[in-house]
Design a protein around this motif. Sequence first.
Motif, PDB file in Angstrom:
ATOM      1  N   ALA A  91      22.711  11.886  14.733  1.00  0.00           N
ATOM      2  CA  ALA A  91      22.993  10.467  14.957  1.00  0.00           C
ATOM      3  C   ALA A  91      23.057  10.145  16.445  1.00  0.00           C
ATOM      4  N   ALA A  92      23.544  11.095  17.243  1.00  0.00           N
ATOM      5  CA  ALA A  92      23.657  10.868  18.679  1.00  0.00           C
ATOM      6  C   ALA A  92      22.300  10.724  19.345  1.00  0.00           C
ATOM      7  N   GLN A  93      21.259  11.303  18.745  1.00  0.00           N
ATOM      8  CA  GLN A  93      19.922  11.198  19.330  1.00  0.00           C
ATOM      9  C   GLN A  93      19.405   9.760  19.224  1.00  0.00           C
ATOM     10  N   GLN A  94      19.738   9.077  18.140  1.00  0.00           N
ATOM     11  CA  GLN A  94      19.356   7.674  18.018  1.00  0.00           C
ATOM     12  C   GLN A  94      20.128   6.817  19.021  1.00  0.00           C
ATOM     13  N   GLN A  95      21.398   7.119  19.195  1.00  0.00           N
ATOM     14  CA  GLN A  95      22.200   6.390  20.179  1.00  0.00           C
ATOM     15  C   GLN A  95      21.651   6.584  21.588  1.00  0.00           C
ATOM     16  N   LEU A  96      21.239   7.821  21.879  1.00  0.00           N
ATOM     17  CA  LEU A  96      20.633   8.098  23.182  1.00  0.00           C
ATOM     18  C   LEU A  96      19.354   7.291  23.364  1.00  0.00           C
ATOM     19  N   ALA A  97      18.517   7.269  22.344  1.00  0.00           N
ATOM     20  CA  ALA A  97      17.269   6.500  22.430  1.00  0.00           C
ATOM     21  C   ALA A  97      17.551   5.018  22.634  1.00  0.00           C
ATOM     22  N   ASP A  98      18.549   4.494  21.959  1.00  0.00           N
ATOM     23  CA  ASP A  98      18.897   3.077  22.107  1.00  0.00           C
ATOM     24  C   ASP A  98      19.350   2.765  23.528  1.00  0.00           C
ATOM     25  N   THR A  99      20.143   3.666  24.101  1.00  0.00           N
ATOM     26  CA  THR A  99      20.609   3.466  25.476  1.00  0.00           C
ATOM     27  C   THR A  99      19.451   3.488  26.455  1.00  0.00           C
ATOM     28  N   LEU A 100      18.537   4.424  26.272  1.00  0.00           N
ATOM     29  CA  LEU A 100      17.386   4.523  27.166  1.00  0.00           C
ATOM     30  C   LEU A 100      16.472   3.310  27.042  1.00  0.00           C
ATOM     31  N   LYS A 101      16.318   2.803  25.849  1.00  0.00           N
ATOM     32  CA  LYS A 101      15.510   1.591  25.666  1.00  0.00           C
ATOM     33  C   LYS A 101      16.125   0.422  26.415  1.00  0.00           C
ATOM     34  N   SER A 102      17.440   0.314  26.337  1.00  0.00           N
ATOM     35  CA  SER A 102      18.138  -0.770  27.016  1.00  0.00           C
ATOM     36  C   SER A 102      18.065  -0.642  28.526  1.00  0.00           C
ATOM     37  N   GLU A 103      18.205   0.574  29.037  1.00  0.00           N
ATOM     38  CA  GLU A 103      18.284   0.789  30.485  1.00  0.00           C
ATOM     39  C   GLU A 103      16.924   0.938  31.151  1.00  0.00           C
ATOM     40  N   PHE A 104      16.007   1.656  30.515  1.00  0.00           N
ATOM     41  CA  PHE A 104      14.707   1.964  31.118  1.00  0.00           C
ATOM     42  C   PHE A 104      13.545   1.198  30.490  1.00  0.00           C
ATOM     43  N   GLY A 105      13.712   0.776  29.249  1.00  0.00           N
ATOM     44  CA  GLY A 105      12.619   0.111  28.550  1.00  0.00           C
ATOM     45  C   GLY A 105      11.651   1.076  27.903  1.00  0.00           C
ATOM     46  N   GLY A 106      11.456   2.219  28.494  1.00  0.00           N
ATOM     47  CA  GLY A 106      10.557   3.235  27.963  1.00  0.00           C
ATOM     48  C   GLY A 106      10.725   4.526  28.747  1.00  0.00           C
ATOM     49  N   LEU A 107       9.915   5.525  28.428  1.00  0.00           N
ATOM     50  CA  LEU A 107       9.989   6.822  29.095  1.00  0.00           C
ATOM     51  C   LEU A 107       8.587   7.347  29.383  1.00  0.00           C
ATOM     52  N   ASP A 108       8.484   8.054  30.509  1.00  0.00           N
ATOM     53  CA  ASP A 108       7.219   8.677  30.887  1.00  0.00           C
ATOM     54  C   ASP A 108       7.274  10.205  30.824  1.00  0.00           C
ATOM     55  N   ALA A 109       8.477  10.772  30.921  1.00  0.00           N
ATOM     56  CA  ALA A 109       8.615  12.226  30.877  1.00  0.00           C
ATOM     57  C   ALA A 109       9.990  12.600  30.350  1.00  0.00           C
ATOM     58  N   VAL A 110      10.027  13.643  29.517  1.00  0.00           N
ATOM     59  CA  VAL A 110      11.273  14.123  28.922  1.00  0.00           C
ATOM     60  C   VAL A 110      11.334  15.634  29.085  1.00  0.00           C
ATOM     61  N   PHE A 111      12.460  16.129  29.577  1.00  0.00           N
ATOM     62  CA  PHE A 111      12.712  17.571  29.635  1.00  0.00           C
ATOM     63  C   PHE A 111      13.870  17.866  28.691  1.00  0.00           C
ATOM     64  N   ILE A 112      13.555  18.487  27.557  1.00  0.00           N
ATOM     65  CA  ILE A 112      14.584  18.824  26.567  1.00  0.00           C
ATOM     66  C   ILE A 112      15.112  20.207  26.916  1.00  0.00           C
ATOM     67  N   ASN A 113      16.268  20.191  27.538  1.00  0.00           N
ATOM     68  CA  ASN A 113      16.813  21.391  28.169  1.00  0.00           C
ATOM     69  C   ASN A 113      18.147  21.828  27.580  1.00  0.00           C
TER      70      ASN A 113
END
Length: 249
Positions: free
Chosen positions: A65-87
């Motif tokens: 569930a936290a992954q959806q919350q993270l995605a929602d926050t990023l959409k609000s703050e950045f609008g989109g993403l160009d690179a992701v490092f899953i670390n």
Amino acid sequence: MNRLDHLRTLITGGTTGIGLETARQFLAEGARVAITGHDPIRLAQAQAELGSNVLAIACDAGNVAAQQQLADTLKSEFGGLDAVFINAGVADFRPVEAFDEAAFDRTMAINLKGPFFLVQKLLPLLANPSSIVLNTSINARIGMPNSSVYAASKAGLISMARTLSGELIGRGIRVNAVSPGPVSTPLYGKMGLATEQLQDLAQHITSQVPLARFGNPVEIAQAVVFFASGESSFIVGSELVVDGGTSNI
């Protein structure tokens, strides 16, 4: 250099070790950076070190569930993403007979299930083109005693880099993996070993590395920068082993 100029980027587990150093390198390359962390104190410390322009997000890497919350926050703050490092990850080393179901599930949730569902939730945000980099491990390949569950979780990530590449390349999303060998990070301090035990372990590990030393986080971070940048635009579904030659002997 500005290889990541204006790219919107996410680094999970960005508060210490490889994740924190990758955030530094991304910033130096001109990226907009978001990091995640589970410990609020370390998250605040990382943001203070990296600067107020870095977006620091509290997130439990093993909670779907936290992954959806993270995605929602990023959409609000950045609008989109160009690179992701899953670390973000956990290393729990113990003999086979010492594992119980809860410990097994915790490793798999943080190291494999969480990353899978994070990719799923981020898909609507990922640009065309964009890059996903998975942090795996040479433990998936070398048969190290006491690493059975950890190694299995990382082997799953290596497989995921290949299969997701085939599935997502049509959307312009490249997926690749870095597989570090032994690296000087706080990870080893979280293993619950006494100082003398840690020293003995470090000596043993060093003896297995042809370069006769641990890697530095920056050496992994620079590989991630390469995968996140346009310099790797023709590389898809690959695994870059950064281990000082450990897996070659």
